[in-house]
Scaffold this motif. Sequence first.
Motif, PDB file in Angstrom:
ATOM      1  N   HIS A 195       1.005  -0.883  -0.054  1.00 40.14           N
ATOM      2  CA  HIS A 195      -0.011  -0.013   0.059  1.00 40.14           C
ATOM      3  C   HIS A 195       0.719   1.284  -0.089  1.00 40.14           C
ATOM      4  O   HIS A 195       1.518   1.418   0.919  1.00 40.14           O
ATOM      5  N   GLU A 196       0.905   1.932  -0.994  1.00 37.88           N
ATOM      6  CA  GLU A 196       1.686   3.128  -1.202  1.00 37.88           C
ATOM      7  C   GLU A 196       3.223   2.958  -0.869  1.00 37.88           C
ATOM      8  O   GLU A 196       3.791   3.540  -0.129  1.00 37.88           O
ATOM      9  N   LYS A 197       3.636   1.979  -1.503  1.00 35.76           N
ATOM     10  CA  LYS A 197       5.090   1.454  -1.329  1.00 35.76           C
ATOM     11  C   LYS A 197       5.859   2.218  -1.716  1.00 35.76           C
ATOM     12  O   LYS A 197       5.800   3.126  -2.897  1.00 35.76           O
ATOM     13  N   ILE A 198       7.111   2.613  -1.133  1.00 35.93           N
ATOM     14  CA  ILE A 198       8.221   3.126  -1.565  1.00 35.93           C
ATOM     15  C   ILE A 198       9.400   2.349  -1.758  1.00 35.93           C
ATOM     16  O   ILE A 198       9.456   1.420  -0.811  1.00 35.93           O
ATOM     17  N   SER A 199      10.288   2.910  -2.142  1.00 35.50           N
ATOM     18  CA  SER A 199      11.722   1.951  -2.696  1.00 35.50           C
ATOM     19  C   SER A 199      12.349   1.479  -1.373  1.00 35.50           C
ATOM     20  O   SER A 199      13.039   0.324  -1.308  1.00 35.50           O
ATOM     21  N   GLU A 200      12.295   2.393  -0.351  1.00 37.80           N
ATOM     22  CA  GLU A 200      13.303   1.971   0.785  1.00 37.80           C
ATOM     23  C   GLU A 200      12.625   0.852   1.484  1.00 37.80           C
ATOM     24  O   GLU A 200      13.364   0.031   2.416  1.00 37.80           O
ATOM     25  N   PHE A 201      11.387   0.442   1.299  1.00 34.19           N
ATOM     26  CA  PHE A 201      10.835  -0.785   1.935  1.00 34.19           C
ATOM     27  C   PHE A 201      11.556  -2.177   1.614  1.00 34.19           C
ATOM     28  O   PHE A 201      11.576  -2.863   2.371  1.00 34.19           O
ATOM     29  N   GLU A 202      12.297  -1.972   0.520  1.00 36.57           N
ATOM     30  CA  GLU A 202      13.040  -3.420   0.193  1.00 36.57           C
ATOM     31  C   GLU A 202      14.458  -3.157   0.797  1.00 36.57           C
ATOM     32  O   GLU A 202      15.108  -4.234   0.551  1.00 36.57           O
ATOM     33  N   THR A 203      15.113  -2.250   1.375  1.00 39.04           N
ATOM     34  CA  THR A 203      16.276  -2.340   1.789  1.00 39.04           C
ATOM     35  C   THR A 203      16.391  -2.158   3.297  1.00 39.04           C
ATOM     36  O   THR A 203      17.591  -1.963   3.906  1.00 39.04           O
ATOM     37  N   CYS A 204      15.382  -1.838   4.006  1.00 39.82           N
ATOM     38  CA  CYS A 204      15.260  -1.520   5.491  1.00 39.82           C
ATOM     39  C   CYS A 204      14.188  -2.516   6.161  1.00 39.82           C
ATOM     40  O   CYS A 204      13.338  -2.913   5.435  1.00 39.82           O
ATOM     41  N   ASN A 205      14.292  -2.382   7.493  1.00 42.57           N
ATOM     42  CA  ASN A 205      13.763  -3.542   8.142  1.00 42.57           C
ATOM     43  C   ASN A 205      12.150  -2.745   8.206  1.00 42.57           C
ATOM     44  O   ASN A 205      12.103  -1.347   8.677  1.00 42.57           O
ATOM     45  N   ASN A 206      11.129  -3.395   7.896  1.00 46.93           N
ATOM     46  CA  ASN A 206       9.705  -3.243   8.077  1.00 46.93           C
ATOM     47  C   ASN A 206       9.102  -3.924   9.329  1.00 46.93           C
ATOM     48  O   ASN A 206       9.446  -5.320   9.221  1.00 46.93           O
ATOM     49  N   TRP A 207       8.348  -3.444  10.186  1.00 46.55           N
ATOM     50  CA  TRP A 207       7.748  -4.442  11.284  1.00 46.55           C
ATOM     51  C   TRP A 207       6.370  -3.522  11.536  1.00 46.55           C
ATOM     52  O   TRP A 207       6.137  -2.464  11.438  1.00 46.55           O
ATOM     53  N   LEU A 208       5.581  -4.335  12.294  1.00 49.10           N
ATOM     54  CA  LEU A 208       4.221  -3.952  12.763  1.00 49.10           C
ATOM     55  C   LEU A 208       4.144  -3.890  14.353  1.00 49.10           C
ATOM     56  O   LEU A 208       4.877  -5.057  14.917  1.00 49.10           O
ATOM     57  N   GLU A 209       3.960  -3.067  15.128  1.00 45.29           N
ATOM     58  CA  GLU A 209       3.652  -3.018  16.575  1.00 45.29           C
ATOM     59  C   GLU A 209       2.686  -2.131  16.963  1.00 45.29           C
ATOM     60  O   GLU A 209       1.926  -1.281  16.193  1.00 45.29           O
ATOM     61  N   HIS A 210       2.804  -1.936  18.415  1.00 45.24           N
ATOM     62  CA  HIS A 210       1.774  -0.874  19.151  1.00 45.24           C
ATOM     63  C   HIS A 210       0.320  -1.091  18.704  1.00 45.24           C
ATOM     64  O   HIS A 210      -0.421  -0.179  18.258  1.00 45.24           O
ATOM     65  N   ILE A 211      -0.017  -2.444  18.828  1.00 41.09           N
ATOM     66  CA  ILE A 211      -1.325  -2.499  18.407  1.00 41.09           C
ATOM     67  C   ILE A 211      -2.330  -2.371  19.765  1.00 41.09           C
ATOM     68  O   ILE A 211      -2.016  -2.477  21.023  1.00 41.09           O
ATOM     69  N   MET A 212      -3.336  -1.656  19.420  1.00 41.75           N
ATOM     70  CA  MET A 212      -4.428  -1.396  20.464  1.00 41.75           C
ATOM     71  C   MET A 212      -5.803  -1.503  19.927  1.00 41.75           C
ATOM     72  O   MET A 212      -6.088  -1.003  18.965  1.00 41.75           O
ATOM     73  N   TYR A 213      -6.712  -2.356  20.691  1.00 34.56           N
ATOM     74  CA  TYR A 213      -8.183  -2.362  20.224  1.00 34.56           C
ATOM     75  C   TYR A 213      -8.679  -0.845  20.761  1.00 34.56           C
ATOM     76  O   TYR A 213      -8.436  -0.283  21.781  1.00 34.56           O
ATOM     77  N   ASN A 214      -9.797  -0.706  20.186  1.00 33.66           N
ATOM     78  CA  ASN A 214     -10.642   0.414  20.662  1.00 33.66           C
ATOM     79  C   ASN A 214     -11.623  -0.209  21.751  1.00 33.66           C
ATOM     80  O   ASN A 214     -11.735  -1.472  21.864  1.00 33.66           O
ATOM     81  N   PRO A 215     -12.236   0.759  22.723  1.00 32.08           N
ATOM     82  CA  PRO A 215     -12.996   0.023  23.855  1.00 32.08           C
ATOM     83  C   PRO A 215     -14.234  -0.964  23.439  1.00 32.08           C
ATOM     84  O   PRO A 215     -14.254  -1.745  24.286  1.00 32.08           O
ATOM     85  N   SER A 216     -14.633  -0.757  22.370  1.00 33.07           N
ATOM     86  CA  SER A 216     -15.608  -1.860  21.996  1.00 33.07           C
ATOM     87  C   SER A 216     -15.213  -3.113  21.368  1.00 33.07           C
ATOM     88  O   SER A 216     -15.658  -4.152  21.235  1.00 33.07           O
ATOM     89  N   GLY A 217     -13.874  -3.004  21.076  1.00 38.48           N
ATOM     90  CA  GLY A 217     -13.332  -4.364  20.431  1.00 38.48           C
ATOM     91  C   GLY A 217     -13.752  -4.509  19.006  1.00 38.48           C
ATOM     92  O   GLY A 217     -13.250  -5.591  18.534  1.00 38.48           O
ATOM     93  N   LYS A 218     -14.188  -3.671  18.354  1.00 36.73           N
ATOM     94  CA  LYS A 218     -14.581  -3.565  17.133  1.00 36.73           C
ATOM     95  C   LYS A 218     -13.633  -3.373  15.950  1.00 36.73           C
ATOM     96  O   LYS A 218     -13.614  -3.644  14.660  1.00 36.73           O
ATOM     97  N   ARG A 219     -12.569  -2.466  16.405  1.00 36.21           N
ATOM     98  CA  ARG A 219     -11.484  -2.083  15.548  1.00 36.21           C
ATOM     99  C   ARG A 219     -10.091  -2.088  16.434  1.00 36.21           C
ATOM    100  O   ARG A 219     -10.108  -2.311  17.811  1.00 36.21           O
ATOM    101  N   PHE A 220      -9.103  -2.310  15.851  1.00 33.60           N
ATOM    102  CA  PHE A 220      -7.714  -2.006  16.260  1.00 33.60           C
ATOM    103  C   PHE A 220      -6.782  -1.181  15.589  1.00 33.60           C
ATOM    104  O   PHE A 220      -6.955  -1.067  14.292  1.00 33.60           O
ATOM    105  N   MET A 221      -5.875  -0.637  16.092  1.00 34.28           N
ATOM    106  CA  MET A 221      -4.816   0.183  15.510  1.00 34.28           C
ATOM    107  C   MET A 221      -3.538  -0.491  15.660  1.00 34.28           C
ATOM    108  O   MET A 221      -3.236  -1.165  16.454  1.00 34.28           O
ATOM    109  N   PHE A 222      -2.681  -0.099  14.734  1.00 34.08           N
ATOM    110  CA  PHE A 222      -1.165  -0.470  14.818  1.00 34.08           C
ATOM    111  C   PHE A 222      -0.204   0.343  14.350  1.00 34.08           C
ATOM    112  O   PHE A 222      -0.907   1.141  13.229  1.00 34.08           O
TER     113      PHE A 222
END
Length: 227
Positions: A195-222
Amino acid sequence: MAGKYELYNGYEVFFETPDDGYSYFFGYYDKSPLNLNNDKLLAHRVAFDGRDVRDGDIAEVGYFELTTGVFVKIDETLAWNWQQGSQLQWLPPDFDAEIIYNSIENNRFVSVVFNIRTGKKRIIPFPVYAIHPNGKEALGINYERHYWCRPGYNYQNIKNEKWNRPYHEEDGIFRIDLQTEQVSRIVKITDIIAHEKISEFETCNNWLEHIMYNPSGKRFMFFHRWH
């Protein structure tokens, strides 16, 4: 402009960790160490301070009885860091009988559900990050991958070179059923990178973190992070 407020006036310290040579801490700001009745305070206890976590460093997992100030040790873990601890937290929806935290079993990252009333514990075959408000499911990341990306927020002891690359097609965010212990990937990091990829993604570390649910649990962010 408002004047200075002296917040200590009329107040006294209710509790402070003992000066007994140990380092006590909880974890991150998105979780509360207090149980529902505010009489127990979750904590890690470590026999050192002032340096990074190394292989073999143990954190004791437990809680303070706030009426007595006594620390009750319930377990030990090798899966922890100074920033977020072992993701130690009270299990909803009652926030009183059971706690959950990450650990290592048979050279794999897992999570543990521990009942402080019965002393029984269950091993969940995947580490947790955020617990759904219903207490029946959770979200997690691949901490074996995280080791190569995020010093200070990663766990030691398991160093699998398989994950040591800018990103891995098997990485992502995982849903963990805390009742059936089934684990499934629900977010692919390759989809995030595409999604909206940039060239640097291929040469540097990518990771997902800081996950948090909303109060109802219907959505989460990261966060998708790279460097």
